[in-house]
Design a protein around this motif. Structure first.
Motif, PDB file in Angstrom:
ATOM      1  N   PRO A 130      77.781 -44.075 -68.101  1.00  8.19           N
ATOM      2  CA  PRO A 130      77.198 -42.897 -68.754  1.00  8.19           C
ATOM      3  C   PRO A 130      75.784 -42.639 -68.208  1.00  8.19           C
ATOM      4  O   PRO A 130      75.121 -43.560 -67.726  1.00  8.19           O
ATOM      5  CB  PRO A 130      77.138 -43.305 -70.227  1.00  8.19           C
ATOM      6  N   PRO A 131      75.326 -41.367 -68.244  1.00 14.38           N
ATOM      7  CA  PRO A 131      73.950 -41.088 -67.826  1.00 14.38           C
ATOM      8  C   PRO A 131      72.947 -41.689 -68.811  1.00 14.38           C
ATOM      9  O   PRO A 131      73.255 -41.871 -69.997  1.00 14.38           O
ATOM     10  CB  PRO A 131      73.884 -39.560 -67.831  1.00 14.38           C
ATOM     11  N   GLU A 132      71.741 -42.005 -68.319  1.00 12.49           N
ATOM     12  CA  GLU A 132      70.710 -42.617 -69.154  1.00 12.49           C
ATOM     13  C   GLU A 132      69.388 -41.880 -68.950  1.00 12.49           C
ATOM     14  O   GLU A 132      68.980 -41.630 -67.805  1.00 12.49           O
ATOM     15  CB  GLU A 132      70.528 -44.096 -68.800  1.00 12.49           C
ATOM     16  N   PHE A 133      68.718 -41.493 -70.056  1.00 12.03           N
ATOM     17  CA  PHE A 133      67.388 -40.893 -69.969  1.00 12.03           C
ATOM     18  C   PHE A 133      66.365 -41.972 -69.614  1.00 12.03           C
ATOM     19  O   PHE A 133      66.511 -43.151 -70.005  1.00 12.03           O
ATOM     20  CB  PHE A 133      67.006 -40.242 -71.298  1.00 12.03           C
ATOM     21  N   TYR A 154      59.397 -31.734 -68.744  1.00  9.84           N
ATOM     22  CA  TYR A 154      60.685 -32.054 -68.145  1.00  9.84           C
ATOM     23  C   TYR A 154      61.261 -33.295 -68.823  1.00  9.84           C
ATOM     24  O   TYR A 154      60.524 -34.165 -69.305  1.00  9.84           O
ATOM     25  CB  TYR A 154      60.548 -32.342 -66.652  1.00  9.84           C
ATOM     26  N   VAL A 155      62.572 -33.385 -68.871  1.00 12.85           N
ATOM     27  CA  VAL A 155      63.271 -34.630 -69.194  1.00 12.85           C
ATOM     28  C   VAL A 155      64.053 -35.035 -67.950  1.00 12.85           C
ATOM     29  O   VAL A 155      64.391 -34.187 -67.116  1.00 12.85           O
ATOM     30  CB  VAL A 155      64.203 -34.474 -70.415  1.00 12.85           C
ATOM     31  N   HIS A 156      64.338 -36.365 -67.836  1.00 10.06           N
ATOM     32  CA  HIS A 156      65.032 -36.828 -66.634  1.00 10.06           C
ATOM     33  C   HIS A 156      66.002 -37.946 -67.003  1.00 10.06           C
ATOM     34  O   HIS A 156      65.689 -38.822 -67.805  1.00 10.06           O
ATOM     35  CB  HIS A 156      64.015 -37.357 -65.606  1.00 10.06           C
ATOM     36  N   ALA A 157      67.197 -37.895 -66.420  1.00  6.80           N
ATOM     37  CA  ALA A 157      68.205 -38.924 -66.644  1.00  6.80           C
ATOM     38  C   ALA A 157      68.818 -39.306 -65.300  1.00  6.80           C
ATOM     39  O   ALA A 157      68.767 -38.539 -64.337  1.00  6.80           O
ATOM     40  CB  ALA A 157      69.286 -38.430 -67.603  1.00  6.80           C
ATOM     41  N   THR A 158      69.398 -40.523 -65.243  1.00  8.85           N
ATOM     42  CA  THR A 158      70.063 -40.999 -64.020  1.00  8.85           C
ATOM     43  C   THR A 158      71.459 -41.488 -64.377  1.00  8.85           C
ATOM     44  O   THR A 158      71.764 -41.752 -65.547  1.00  8.85           O
ATOM     45  CB  THR A 158      69.256 -42.136 -63.369  1.00  8.85           C
ATOM     46  N   HIS A 167      80.882 -37.545 -60.653  1.00 10.05           N
ATOM     47  CA  HIS A 167      80.605 -38.601 -61.648  1.00 10.05           C
ATOM     48  C   HIS A 167      79.121 -38.701 -61.955  1.00 10.05           C
ATOM     49  O   HIS A 167      78.739 -39.090 -63.065  1.00 10.05           O
ATOM     50  CB  HIS A 167      81.116 -39.946 -61.121  1.00 10.05           C
ATOM     51  N   ALA A 168      78.274 -38.381 -60.984  1.00 12.09           N
ATOM     52  CA  ALA A 168      76.824 -38.520 -61.185  1.00 12.09           C
ATOM     53  C   ALA A 168      76.121 -37.176 -61.190  1.00 12.09           C
ATOM     54  O   ALA A 168      74.896 -37.116 -61.115  1.00 12.09           O
ATOM     55  CB  ALA A 168      76.229 -39.421 -60.108  1.00 12.09           C
ATOM     56  N   GLN A 169      76.878 -36.087 -61.239  1.00 14.48           N
ATOM     57  CA  GLN A 169      76.253 -34.766 -61.332  1.00 14.48           C
ATOM     58  C   GLN A 169      75.980 -34.461 -62.798  1.00 14.48           C
ATOM     59  O   GLN A 169      76.918 -34.327 -63.595  1.00 14.48           O
ATOM     60  CB  GLN A 169      77.143 -33.688 -60.706  1.00 14.48           C
ATOM     61  N   LEU A 170      74.711 -34.341 -63.149  1.00 17.42           N
ATOM     62  CA  LEU A 170      74.290 -34.273 -64.544  1.00 17.42           C
ATOM     63  C   LEU A 170      73.946 -32.844 -64.944  1.00 17.42           C
ATOM     64  O   LEU A 170      73.415 -32.067 -64.139  1.00 17.42           O
ATOM     65  CB  LEU A 170      73.072 -35.177 -64.768  1.00 17.42           C
TER      66      LEU A 170
END
Length: 809
Positions: A130-133, A154-158, A167-170
């Motif tokens: 799952p993505p994580e902030f 801004y907020v940022h997640a990986t 799968h990693a396109q947020l």
């Protein structure tokens, strides 16, 4: 070679592994390309899963076994005896994306027979992270009235999955924000960058006095948010709303014609953002804008202003970033130029001329002046005073002017033209600082105390023909007036007082001589009015003074005799139109035309242009009858001329007959068909034929085709419809001789009632000896191909046969 069901293994653990592999392999024997000789190979294997069969290498004597070395990582191995390459655990793309191995075949003594060959296993990523902030909670500050779409945080997640895949396109979104006092969201987020900015609604409504803190629930989804199975994470964003620094100043007041050194500081604005560029722009595009702004937001007036040139200025202050993009919403700056008394009074006219009748009352006119200073202020207040009067007869104070309105009055004395026909006044006009002299000239004009008098009380009569053109002068008249020439008191207006209720005549006056010209205004008609007994009066545009009235001296008589002119007959209508069915019987009354003769002579009727002799007309009554059978297919719109004649004159009208169609034409073939078939028939031959009909389209829009109802024809031929006008003729068997056949075909239209046409199609069967298909003229052949379903069935059958036979050993 590996064989399903082989159980020769030395240990129970290995037996369990072997059975798992056996089951996995046997389940995959139906796959293509799962076995083959030893060579360099690449495999792509999804991460995760359990024991899996990858590939089986085959061997040739003297090779008896296989060995795998390299990056097996305790997960990848090969069954020595059978050459089965397999997984005994789960691959993990995040741990290792590529495994490189070497595989070789061995003889009984363990010596290399072939190889080693490079075997590379590429691990395919699956969406298992799952993505994580990067923060558990975010805080940010936004200013009231910030520009919509301008990010303030801004907020940022990986995501640990493969960044080259979905799968990693947020995708970021705002799930809620608390509180939410309006129906629309006050904040928005860029779903790719995570930039948070005010929405259009938020830019308008955010106000720290009403709500200074908001909590946003921001979510991020992988798989680009395109599936419900995407992983989602969320975080809280705490936003503080602060008062806007970006405010327009109140209206700026600047006194005109300032003597200060310019530029002069008049106001200042402050942006919510740092390091912005301040600029000014205007909408109206004045020749010059006398304002500027420095990069501290200080607004200057750059030169003295003139209220009489421009009393208000409206312009906008904006802020931009280093890319030229707007940072804040434009602020409207309103500047009012304050008036000082710097403009003298101006006379509206260089010379004001006023006409005054001898007996006129008190108010005789108004002196008009203007002042360019601000209206309704003391600077533009004007006052009037008479400085001089020339001549001073019969008194020096004949005139009075109202101080604040400029209204000029007589003080009580009546003017007398014989004493003084003109007066010159100088009027002083002042404001609080300046003064101006306005010149006034007063003309004393004669009063209207004389009536017009005709030179003749009776102009007797004139005889005119009824066809005399409109505008012709038929009489000149003259009256005189003793009042002053060139004034409204002496100008004469002539009118028909009696005898002309329909305004057949008009009288024009020569302004220099007062001579009157009687003209024909409307066409004369002897049959309507043969004689006019006219009474003409003469008046002035100015009213007569009290005690004076018009009398018989201002009246004259005139008689007009209208003579008859022989005129042609007149039709009630210029064009007569009628719709009739083309099948109406002969001698049917179509219409009646009517004409009359203005002189009352008898009118006779006749026809011209009846080239088809379809009509006749009763010469006395004007009734038009059919003289022969009509045919719409020959002429759908029939036009003739009707002639009305009297003794010496005649006139014409147009008669248009529109024929309505009836179904009176049977269908027939569109051309002469000569059909050929090759003998013998090979199957699928058919010939295209077309039907036509001379009637209008709604009668033959659909044709019905059939062969004649006799046993021989119906057993040998059939007709199949193609569309509304075409059909195919096809033989029903191949037992035809080389000869000519006549096929009777019946065609029906869809009229009411329908009509039937019977035609004979000549079909020739001939032997094709040339090989050039010369006998195949106008004949088609149907080609038979398998349908889509048949093709799929054949393909599946072939694949099943191949799949069953590949691995049977």
């Amino acid at each position: 070679m590996f064989v399903c069901g082989d159980s020769e293994h030395p240990s129970a653990a290995f037996l369990h592994l072997f059975l798992s592999l056996s089951q996995a392999m046997c389940q995959n024997l139906g796959d293509l390309h799962v076995t083959g000789p030893l060579k360099d190979m690449n495999f792509s294997v999804p991460e995760g899963g359990a024991v899996r069969f990858i590939y089986q290498f085959t061997s040739e004597p003297p090779a008896m076994s296989f060995r795998a070395t390299g990056e097996k990582d305790g997960i990848i191995d090969i069954v020595p005896k059978t050459g089965v390459l397999y997984l005994n655990g789960s691959l993990d793309w995040e741990t290792k994306a590529v495994h490189r191995l070497q595989v070789e075949s061995l003889d009984e003594e363990g010596n290399t027979v072939k190889g080693p060959y490079a075997v590379t296993i590429y691990v395919e990523d699956i969406n298992d992270n799952p993505p994580e902030f990067d923060q558990t909670k975010y805080t940010g500050v936004v200013r009231q009235n910030s520009r919509p779409g301008k990010p303030f945080m801004y907020v940022h997640a990986t995501d640990r999955d493969d960044p080259t895949t979905l799968h990693a396109q947020l995708v970021y979104s705002i799930l809620h924000h608390f509180p939410n006092p309006y129906s629309e969201m006050l904040f928005q987020i860029n779903n790719v960058t995570g930039a948070i900015s005010p929405s259009r609604t938020g830019s308008y409504y955010l106000d720290p006095q009403k709500q200074d803190t908001f909590t946003l629930v921001v979510t991020v989804k992988d798989m680009a948010g395109t599936t419900t199975n995407a992983f989602t994470s969320s975080t809280d964003v705490i936003i503080t709303v602060k008062e806007s620094l970006w405010k327009a100043p109140s209206t700026i007041h600047i006194q005109e014609n300032s003597t200060q050194a310019h530029p002069v500081n008049i106001s200042q604005v402050h942006s919510n953002e740092q390091d912005v560029i301040y600029d000014i722009f205007e909408k109206e595009k004045l020749p010059r804008l006398p304002f500027s702004i420095d990069q501290s937001g200080v607004i200057y007036v750059t030169e003295p202003l003139d209220r009489e040139e421009e009393d208000t200025y409206n312009f906008f202050v904006v802020t931009k970033d280093n890319k030229g993009e707007l940072v804040d919403k434009p602020l409207k700056i309103h500047v009012v130029v304050e008036d000082i008394n710097d403009s003298p009074p101006v006379c509206q006219q260089a010379l004001t001329v006023i006409e005054v009748q001898e007996n006129e009352g008190s108010n005789i006119g108004t002196i008009l002046a203007t002042d360019r200073d601000e209206e309704d202020t003391l600077n533009s207040r004007l006052q009037f005073k008479i400085e001089s009067q020339v001549p001073n007869v019969p008194a020096s104070n004949l005139f009075l002017i109202q101080q604040d309105t400029g209204i000029l009055q007589l003080t009580g004395h009546s003017l007398n033209k014989r004493i003084a026909p003109n007066y010159s006044l100088k009027v002083l006009v002042t404001d609080a600082v300046f003064q101006t002299i306005c010149d006034v000239q007063i003309h004393v004009i004669d009063i209207n105390d004389q009536i017009p008098i005709f030179e003749k009380s009776d102009y007797h009569n004139v005889t005119v023909a009824e066809d005399l053109p409109v505008g012709t002068v038929i009489l000149e008249i003259q009256a005189t007036d003793g009042d002053e020439p060139g004034t409204g008191s002496s100008y004469i207006i002539y009118q028909m007082k009696e005898g002309d209720p329909k305004n057949t005549f008009i009288i024009e006056t020569d302004s220099e001589t007062n001579r009157g010209f009687v003209r024909i205004h409307k066409a004369l008609d002897f049959e309507t009015v043969p004689v006019y007994n006219l009474v003409i009066n003469a008046t002035n545009p100015e009213p007569l003074v009290a005690g004076v009235q018009y009398n018989s001296s201002s009246l004259t008589l005139f008689k007009v005799f209208v003579t008859d002119v022989d005129e042609p007959p007149v039709f009630h209508e210029t064009i007569y139109k009628q719709e009739v069915s083309e099948d109406i019987p002969v001698n049917t009354l179509v219409m009646t035309v009517e004409a009359y003769d203005p002189e009352g002579d008898t009118v006779r009727y006749s026809l011209e242009g009846d080239v088809r002799k379809w009509l006749r007309i009763d010469s006395t009554t004007g009734q038009v009858y059919t003289a022969s059978t009509l045919d719409r297919e020959q002429k759908a719109t029939y036009t003739v001329n009707v002639v009305a004649s009297e003794l010496t004159q005649k006139s014409k009208a147009t008669l248009i007959l529109q024929l309505l169609d009836v179904n009176d034409n049977p269908p027939q073939l569109g051309m002469d068909y000569t059909l050929f078939f090759c003998h013998p028939l090979s199957g699928g031959e058919r010939a295209l034929i077309q039907a036509t009909d001379a009637d209008e389209q709604h009668y033959y829009s659909t044709f019905t085709f059939s062969v004649a109802d006799d046993t021989n024809t119906r057993s040998s031929w059939e007709i199949s419809k193609v569309n509304a006008t075409h059909a195919y003729l096809s033989p029903k068997h191949a037992n035809f001789e080389e000869k000519v056949y006549n096929i009777p075909v019946i065609i029906n239209d869809n009229g009411k009632p329908p009509l039937e046409g019977k035609v004979n199609l000549e079909v020739t069967f001939m032997n094709n000896q040339t090989g050039e298909k010369s006998c195949f003229i106008e004949v088609e052949r149907q080609h038979f191909w398998p349908t889509a379903g048949q093709a799929i069935g054949l393909l599946i059958g072939i694949l099943l046969i191949i799949g069953m036979s590949i691995f049977l050993i």
